[in-house]
Design an enzyme around this catalytic site. Sequence first.
Site, mmCIF file in Angstrom:
data_model
loop_
_atom_site.group_PDB
_atom_site.id
_atom_site.type_symbol
_atom_site.label_atom_id
_atom_site.label_comp_id
_atom_site.label_asym_id
_atom_site.label_seq_id
_atom_site.Cartn_x
_atom_site.Cartn_y
_atom_site.Cartn_z
ATOM 1 N N GLY A 275 3.481 8.037 -5.720
ATOM 2 C CA GLY A 275 3.852 8.197 -4.317
ATOM 3 C C GLY A 275 5.219 8.825 -4.166
ATOM 4 O O GLY A 275 5.945 8.981 -5.153
ATOM 5 N N PRO A 276 5.592 9.186 -2.944
ATOM 6 C CA PRO A 276 6.885 9.821 -2.707
ATOM 7 C C PRO A 276 8.057 8.876 -2.988
ATOM 8 O O PRO A 276 7.841 7.674 -3.131
ATOM 9 C CB PRO A 276 6.829 10.197 -1.221
ATOM 10 C CG PRO A 276 5.686 9.464 -0.638
ATOM 11 C CD PRO A 276 4.766 9.100 -1.737
ATOM 12 N N PRO A 277 9.282 9.400 -3.069
ATOM 13 C CA PRO A 277 10.443 8.569 -3.380
ATOM 14 C C PRO A 277 10.667 7.463 -2.342
ATOM 15 O O PRO A 277 10.422 7.671 -1.159
ATOM 16 C CB PRO A 277 11.625 9.543 -3.324
ATOM 17 C CG PRO A 277 11.041 10.886 -3.492
ATOM 18 C CD PRO A 277 9.653 10.827 -2.941
ATOM 19 N N GLY A 278 11.121 6.311 -2.826
ATOM 20 C CA GLY A 278 11.541 5.258 -1.914
ATOM 21 C C GLY A 278 10.431 4.479 -1.236
ATOM 22 O O GLY A 278 10.655 3.827 -0.231
ATOM 23 N N VAL A 279 9.211 4.520 -1.781
ATOM 24 C CA VAL A 279 8.135 3.731 -1.168
ATOM 25 C C VAL A 279 7.943 2.382 -1.872
ATOM 26 O O VAL A 279 7.069 1.613 -1.492
ATOM 27 C CB VAL A 279 6.783 4.473 -1.143
ATOM 28 C CG1 VAL A 279 6.845 5.644 -0.193
ATOM 29 C CG2 VAL A 279 6.371 4.910 -2.528
ATOM 30 N N GLY A 280 8.758 2.114 -2.889
ATOM 31 C CA GLY A 280 8.694 0.787 -3.497
ATOM 32 C C GLY A 280 7.992 0.722 -4.839
ATOM 33 O O GLY A 280 7.589 -0.357 -5.267
ATOM 34 N N LYS A 281 7.880 1.850 -5.543
ATOM 35 C CA LYS A 281 7.177 1.831 -6.826
ATOM 36 C C LYS A 281 7.939 1.001 -7.850
ATOM 37 O O LYS A 281 7.376 0.113 -8.493
ATOM 38 C CB LYS A 281 6.994 3.268 -7.347
ATOM 39 C CG LYS A 281 6.172 4.134 -6.417
ATOM 40 C CD LYS A 281 5.987 5.542 -6.951
ATOM 41 C CE LYS A 281 7.270 6.331 -7.062
ATOM 42 N NZ LYS A 281 7.911 6.622 -5.774
ATOM 43 N N THR A 282 9.232 1.301 -8.014
ATOM 44 C CA THR A 282 10.033 0.565 -8.981
ATOM 45 C C THR A 282 10.089 -0.905 -8.601
ATOM 46 O O THR A 282 9.963 -1.796 -9.445
ATOM 47 C CB THR A 282 11.459 1.137 -9.038
ATOM 48 O OG1 THR A 282 11.379 2.532 -9.326
ATOM 49 C CG2 THR A 282 12.278 0.451 -10.108
ATOM 50 N N SER B 34 -1.899 25.878 2.003
ATOM 51 C CA SER B 34 -2.363 25.192 3.201
ATOM 52 C C SER B 34 -1.715 25.693 4.485
ATOM 53 O O SER B 34 -2.047 25.243 5.565
ATOM 54 C CB SER B 34 -2.181 23.678 3.057
ATOM 55 O OG SER B 34 -0.837 23.331 3.213
ATOM 56 N N LYS C 158 0.384 14.238 5.891
ATOM 57 C CA LYS C 158 0.631 15.265 6.899
ATOM 58 C C LYS C 158 0.519 14.687 8.304
ATOM 59 O O LYS C 158 1.289 15.016 9.190
ATOM 60 C CB LYS C 158 -0.358 16.420 6.725
ATOM 61 C CG LYS C 158 -0.038 17.284 5.510
ATOM 62 C CD LYS C 158 -1.115 18.335 5.310
ATOM 63 C CE LYS C 158 -0.705 19.326 4.228
ATOM 64 N NZ LYS C 158 -1.759 20.302 3.935
HETATM 65 N N1 LIG Z 1 7.073 -2.275 1.420
HETATM 66 C C1 LIG Z 1 8.350 -2.593 1.185
HETATM 67 N N2 LIG Z 1 8.842 -3.775 1.559
HETATM 68 C C2 LIG Z 1 10.129 -4.110 1.322
HETATM 69 N N3 LIG Z 1 11.014 -3.306 0.704
HETATM 70 C C3 LIG Z 1 10.592 -2.109 0.308
HETATM 71 C C4 LIG Z 1 9.234 -1.682 0.513
HETATM 72 N N4 LIG Z 1 9.097 -0.449 0.015
HETATM 73 C C5 LIG Z 1 10.292 -0.112 -0.489
HETATM 74 N N5 LIG Z 1 11.209 -1.098 -0.330
HETATM 75 C C6 LIG Z 1 12.620 -1.071 -0.743
HETATM 76 O O1 LIG Z 1 13.062 0.286 -0.690
HETATM 77 C C7 LIG Z 1 13.951 0.571 -1.748
HETATM 78 C C8 LIG Z 1 13.463 1.750 -2.544
HETATM 79 O O2 LIG Z 1 12.317 1.396 -3.291
HETATM 80 P P1 LIG Z 1 12.084 1.807 -4.819
HETATM 81 O O3 LIG Z 1 13.360 2.029 -5.517
HETATM 82 O O4 LIG Z 1 11.138 0.836 -5.418
HETATM 83 O O5 LIG Z 1 11.367 3.197 -4.586
HETATM 84 P P2 LIG Z 1 10.577 4.101 -5.618
HETATM 85 O O6 LIG Z 1 9.206 4.259 -5.038
HETATM 86 O O7 LIG Z 1 10.686 3.576 -6.986
HETATM 87 O O8 LIG Z 1 11.325 5.489 -5.461
HETATM 88 P P3 LIG Z 1 11.599 6.649 -6.571
HETATM 89 O O9 LIG Z 1 10.348 7.460 -6.672
HETATM 90 O O10 LIG Z 1 12.691 7.450 -5.929
HETATM 91 O O11 LIG Z 1 11.989 5.988 -7.826
HETATM 92 C C9 LIG Z 1 14.058 -0.689 -2.559
HETATM 93 O O12 LIG Z 1 15.216 -1.379 -2.149
HETATM 94 C C10 LIG Z 1 12.804 -1.457 -2.183
HETATM 95 O O13 LIG Z 1 12.995 -2.830 -2.326
HETATM 96 MG MG LIG Z 2 11.803 4.292 -8.624
#
Ligand SMILES: Nc1ncnc2c1ncn2[C@@H]1O[C@H](COP(=O)(O)OP(=O)(O)OP(=O)(O)O)[C@@H](O)[C@H]1O
Ligand SMILES: [Mg+2]
Length: 479
Positions: free
Chosen positions: A59-66, A382, A425
């Site tokens: 998924g895109p950056p910052g969606v909570g993967k890590t 697209s 999109k």
């Molecule tokens: N659904 C959610 N509920 C609560 N907090 C969330 C949620 N999604 C993301 N966060 C918070 O957003 C921040 C960014 O998430 P994280 O670092 O896991 O993103 P990532 O998907 O690993 O991004 P990247 O691809 O840039 O590594 C973290 O502080 C995380 O706890």
């Molecule tokens: Mg990450």
Amino acid sequence: MIALPWSDASDDQLDIKRSETILNRDHEGLESVKERILEYLAVRQMTNSLRGPILCLDGPPGVGKTSLARSIAESLGRTFVRISLGGVRDESEIRGHRRTYVGAMPGRIIQGMKKAGKVNPVFLLDEIDKMSNDFRGDPSAAMLEVLDPEQNSTFSDHYIEEPYDLSNVLFIATSNDLGSIPGPLRDRMEVISIPGYTEIEKQAIAKNHLIPKQLKEHGLTKSQVRINDEAIKNIVRYYTREAGVRGLEREIARICRRAAKQIVTGEKKSVTVSAKTLETLLGKKKHSYGQAEKKNQIGVATGLAYTTVGGDTLQIEVSLSPGKGKLILTGKLGDVMKESAQTALSYVRSKAEEFKIDPEFHEKSDIHIHVPEGAVPKDGPSAGVTIATALVSSLTKRPIRREVGMTGEITLRGRVLPIGGVKEKSLSAHRAGLTTIILPEANERDIEDIPESVRSELTFKLVSDAEEVLAIALEEASE
Ligand SMILES: Nc1ncnc2c1ncn2[C@@H]1O[C@H](COP(=O)(O)OP(=O)(O)OP(=O)(O)O)[C@@H](O)[C@H]1O
Ligand SMILES: [Mg+2]
């Protein structure tokens, strides 16, 4: 010999209820993602082993993967280590150097195991899609061995020489772009996609997770800093533009810093942030919400793009000037996008008469197609229908309806072919304030993946031919 764990293991706590509680505690929403993770863990519990396909969170950056991976580790009672594979080009970065080598080191996998200190950590392989290969060997071949349950009990690192047992490790990978993971590697993984959040989801995440977390990190209490709902909505709308919530978290941290300063200097006892006071803390708005044009324009069409950072809207501008039929393309367009501009132009030429366009137009004018923002690279097929629409608009002087967003590949004969990223999109179209979305007919089934709160506010028009696009997007010709 470096201090590697050879037998010391954490006790597994394979308890689905507990895992569920921890995943829910740390993550708002993401119901289907959590469900799939729990199913995965349930299967591991049934078979009493953590063998099986590797999870890949995409998924895109910052969606909570890590952060999901971290919660999985905690819920299993295992230690957590993370290595980044971004920019790894060399097999020896995975597998180490022989010790005869000056400055030899073990590879990243073994270094990670050393950091973990246990034989069974949750091991996060971040950015597995960003590995590449060159003449020094293909790191993905070494990764295959790491991830293969048949082979990884005797993983060989050149530095430690003895085979090392990785079979108790739970590997989890993350990626931004599945397409760039080598096929054999992708086949080993069970992919869970996280598409990006709607505005309402972001507000809930901010309120229930990001704000409490940042307050704590800044040593502030709930009564010292209050951010009301209206303010949260405005931060999302005017200070961030992203699929995930990383920028949102950064802005909240900024508010906390400023508030902490005001409290420490005695300027204030507590800070209440409302929509009104937001600008004094965060400065001027960074983005406009509802980017849709203020009025219908000639030669400017809104396309929907899908990039590794999620969906985005894309304005495509066409202008004509007297000339000899030169086609000028600007805005850092990739090869595929350039070709699709040429295809769109050929299509429009072939239909000139039907569209009541001067059939000689291409000999009398230069055509300039520009896609802002100019510095951001863009590619993909697209935007085909969007380019065609902007072209016809500027040639016929028929304005384009500003509330319409569109996406679709176009063929020379004007057929509209399906595209990817419909969900992302649509989220971005909604974010930008568009209300009508033109999609290729073949993408119809993707519409059900769009969250209800967004879907219900958009009107979808399914098309199979570019003429249908023009009928929807262009104002009637004034006779
Ligand atoms: N659904 C959610 N509920 C609560 N907090 C969330 C949620 N999604 C993301 N966060 C918070 O957003 C921040 C960014 O998430 P994280 O670092 O896991 O993103 P990532 O998907 O690993 O991004 P990247 O691809 O840039 O590594 C973290 O502080 C995380 O706890
Ligand atoms: Mg990450």
